[in-house]
Scaffold this motif. Structure first.
Motif, PDB file in Angstrom:
ATOM      1  N   HIS A 145      -0.328  -4.734  -6.570  1.00  0.00           N
ATOM      2  CA  HIS A 145      -1.111  -5.892  -5.928  1.00  0.00           C
ATOM      3  C   HIS A 145      -1.169  -7.010  -6.963  1.00  0.00           C
ATOM      4  CE1 HIS A 145      -1.662  -3.043  -2.724  1.00  0.00           C
ATOM      5  NE2 HIS A 145      -2.456  -3.912  -2.042  1.00  0.00           N
ATOM      6  N   HIS A 205       0.621  -9.687   2.827  1.00  0.00           N
ATOM      7  CA  HIS A 205      -0.391  -8.596   2.540  1.00  0.00           C
ATOM      8  C   HIS A 205      -1.465  -8.897   1.500  1.00  0.00           C
ATOM      9  CE1 HIS A 205      -1.432  -4.101   2.296  1.00  0.00           C
ATOM     10  NE2 HIS A 205      -1.890  -4.281   1.108  1.00  0.00           N
ATOM     11  N   ASP A 232       0.778  -1.075   0.124  1.00  0.00           N
ATOM     12  CA  ASP A 232      -0.161  -0.054   0.068  1.00  0.00           C
ATOM     13  C   ASP A 232       0.836   1.299  -0.126  1.00  0.00           C
ATOM     14  OD1 ASP A 232      -2.065  -1.588   0.096  1.00  0.00           O
ATOM     15  OD2 ASP A 232      -2.856  -1.385   1.960  1.00  0.00           O
ATOM     16  N   ASP A 279      -5.265  -9.423   1.512  1.00  0.00           N
ATOM     17  CA  ASP A 279      -6.204  -8.727   0.355  1.00  0.00           C
ATOM     18  C   ASP A 279      -6.934  -9.686  -0.338  1.00  0.00           C
ATOM     19  OD1 ASP A 279      -5.290  -6.248   1.592  1.00  0.00           O
ATOM     20  OD2 ASP A 279      -4.131  -5.462  -0.018  1.00  0.00           O
ATOM     21  N   HIS A 320     -10.623  -8.513  -0.876  1.00  0.00           N
ATOM     22  CA  HIS A 320     -10.763  -7.749  -2.264  1.00  0.00           C
ATOM     23  C   HIS A 320     -11.846  -8.517  -3.257  1.00  0.00           C
ATOM     24  CE1 HIS A 320      -7.225  -4.808  -3.094  1.00  0.00           C
ATOM     25  NE2 HIS A 320      -7.158  -5.179  -1.796  1.00  0.00           N
TER      26      HIS A 320
HETATM   27 ZN   LIG Z   1      -3.563  -3.705  -0.027  1.00  0.00          ZN
END
Ligand SMILES: [Zn+2]
Length: 194
Positions: A67, A102, A32, A106, A110
């Motif tokens: 990502h 991460h 991020d 996510d 997501h």
């Molecule tokens: Zn993220």
């Protein structure tokens, strides 16, 4: 999903005490952090889910480099190498794994917006289990991560500093409380601000 990442970092600290907590915290949100300048440059985007104002979990995240599965692996390796310089290869491996964690966390929340290859090269299917569609469930998961991470940290701190001075014990308890407070505050902000 920032608070949940922090909780995870606090938990990892208990298995790898020689890794500084700040480095674990940074590792856990590194994707991020790299996203921020790319977002500012317009390379990566956040779009509200159709018909919403883009509040907690109501976003489609086009972070096609940071990502993407391969992008996350590359960023994890680079972060791990940088961490290995001051703290040795073992901590480097842990930090790299935490960076990659991460992507896995996510992946749970997501909507299917995370590509496999950087820039979604080849147009492969995007992935994401979409727990954000059920905000109450994803808030519960994040809160559980924060509480479990802080508890683990507090307990490990008690053991590590059993022989330490009363001052050190107080400091360890204070850090655990700060981790919990910061995690809960971050989650509350994330949920309330939209
Ligand atoms: Zn993220």
């Amino acid at each position: 999903m920032v608070a949940g990442h922090f909780g995870f970092a606090a938990g990892v600290k208990t298995t790898e005490p020689s890794a500084p907590l700040w480095a674990l915290m940074l590792a856990t949100v590194w994707l991020d952090v790299v996203f921020a300048p790319l977002y500012a440059a317009g390379v990566e985007r956040l779009d509200p889910v159709a018909g919403t104002r883009g509040g907690y979990g109501q976003v489609i995240i086009h972070a096609d480099y940071t990502h993407s599965l391969v992008g996350a692996v590359v960023l994890a390796v680079l972060f791990g190498l940088a961490g290995a310089l001051p703290w040795g290869p073992r901590v480097g491996v842990v930090l790299g794994a935490v960076v990659f964690s991460h992507w896995l966390l996510d992946l749970v929340v997501h909507r299917a917006d995370m590509p496999i290859l950087p820039g979604n090269a080849g147009g492969l299917p995007r992935v994401g289990f979409g727990l954000w569609r059920v905000p109450a469930a994803s808030i519960a998961v994040e809160l559980a991560l924060v509480i479990a991470g802080s508890l683990l940290y507090w307990r490990a701190a008690q053991q590590v500093v059993r022989t330490a001075s009363a001052d050190d014990k107080r400091r360890a308890r204070l850090v655990a409380a700060l981790v919990a407070a910061a995690g809960i505050a971050t989650l509350a902000l994330d949920v309330l601000v939209d």
